[in-house]
Structure formats: C-alpha cells, structure tokens
Enzyme design. Sequence first.
Site, PDB file in Angstrom:
ATOM      1  N   SER A 147       0.954  -1.274   0.061  1.00 31.69           N
ATOM      2  CA  SER A 147      -0.043   0.017   0.054  1.00 31.69           C
ATOM      3  C   SER A 147       0.877   1.195   0.076  1.00 31.69           C
ATOM      4  O   SER A 147       2.257   1.240   0.423  1.00 31.69           O
ATOM      5  CB  SER A 147      -1.124  -0.079   1.357  1.00 31.69           C
ATOM      6  N   TYR A 160      -4.122  -0.824   9.763  1.00 26.15           N
ATOM      7  CA  TYR A 160      -3.525  -1.128   8.504  1.00 26.15           C
ATOM      8  C   TYR A 160      -2.423  -0.657   8.038  1.00 26.15           C
ATOM      9  O   TYR A 160      -1.559  -1.492   7.438  1.00 26.15           O
ATOM     10  CB  TYR A 160      -4.841  -0.280   7.648  1.00 26.15           C
TER      11      TYR A 160
END
Length: 255
Positions: A147, A160
Amino acid sequence: MQLQQLFGLTGKKALVTGASRGLGQAIAMALADAGAEVLCASSAAGGSDATVAAIRQQGGLAQAFSADLADSNAVVQLAEKALDYAGQIDILVNCGGTITRTPAVDFAFSDWQQNLAVNLDATFLLSQRLGAAMIERRSGKIINIASMLSYSGGITVPAYTASKHAVVGLTRALANEWAGFGVNVNAIAPGYFKTDNTAALQANTDRNQQILSRLPAGRWGEPADLAGAAIFLASSASDYVHGHVLAVDGGWLAR
C-alpha cells in the site's frame, strides 16, 4: 525469448485472495486473460462467483474458493484445498485485506487483531504453505499487496498501516530466503484506487481533492490499472526480480 513466452501464463495455476471485487478481481481476471487457471478466493462462500463467471465468459479457467482470512485454521485449509484441487500452485497473490478507520486513542484492540490477522497473518500462512511446495520444485511466484501506507503513517488507520509496513518487510524476508530456490517474492503497492476500501476517502470532498491535487496522473486508479504489474510479477518476465515493491500509484510517491 518471445513476448508470449515472457508474459504468458498458459498452464499456470494461480490462487488469488480477495478476488470477489476490486483489485483482487481485476488481478484474477488479468491472470486468466494471460492464460492461467485462477482459483478465486473470497471471505464468504459464493463471494467470488461473479469473478469466476466473468473469467469463464471470456473463455478462461476459474474456480471459486472461500476462507475467512481472520481465521488462521481456515487460511491453512484454503492452502490445502487449493493444492488438492490444482495439484500445484504456481502463482500466489495475497490481495485479501481489510481496513478500520478509527483514531488511535479509540482503536479497539479487537479491530487491531482483525486487521493484522487478515492483512499480515494470512499472507504469511499462505506464503509459508504454498511457498514450501514452490521451493520443492524450485519454481513459483508470490505477489503480496502492499500500500502507499507501507511508506507513510496515514491518519486513523494504525492497524492497517502497521500491517502494510509489515507486508513489505515480510516480502523482503521471504525473498532473501527463497530467491535461491527459484521462488520470486515481490509486492505491489497500489496508490489511491477506486475500491470499497477507499469509499470513505472518495466521499470526503476535501480529502478527495487533497488526494487528486497530489496525483500527477490527475485521477484515481481503476482496478484494471494493476493488470500489467500483476502479469509482470507473475510471469517469466520477472524471473530476476526479488524482494521488490512495485508502486502503481499514478506518480504519488514521486510528488
């Protein structure tokens, strides 16, 4: 070597988690279009049926699987079922993921555990089991989905962010151990893509404009924008690429 030999995946067997929609669905369809038979895994039974149907409609080969990625036993069973069905898995794409948006001071530990279990633990367990078989035959491709939050801290997404930093570290650690056995372990770091995970950001007018103003490409990514990167890392074209994180981000990191 001809381009078809470099990038073609005919005869390969691929397992893609998170294949029900968004990035996972796009990657699964791209691999099938390149010739692979794709085992499309989702968190719920029947979740990948639409993806499988779309692949078959285009003349590709696909089969639906399911497993709760937060359940380590279910993840191990998914690996075994995939091996039992396909005989071998040549390509593993760890795309299934989850995100919880809450300020760190209010972040429930149960949400922390859920995020880490889905995003990191499942990636390790599938890589470990299927990677062992790849090592035995000295051939295989593992693609982890990182990410932009593998590079930065983000806001209100502590679990996350931690999981995606860890995915990059795990990618490099496995590459160090397995490259000598002909197993390529790499990652793709998507930028800001139009998916369910980013729905809240897209709906936030101010945040959406902040994101667009930093993107040299001037737009959010579409799931199909990951197709080329996935095929590259899954094919012979990347045989000498190990432990790399390929950013597909519309220029976000360059800004």
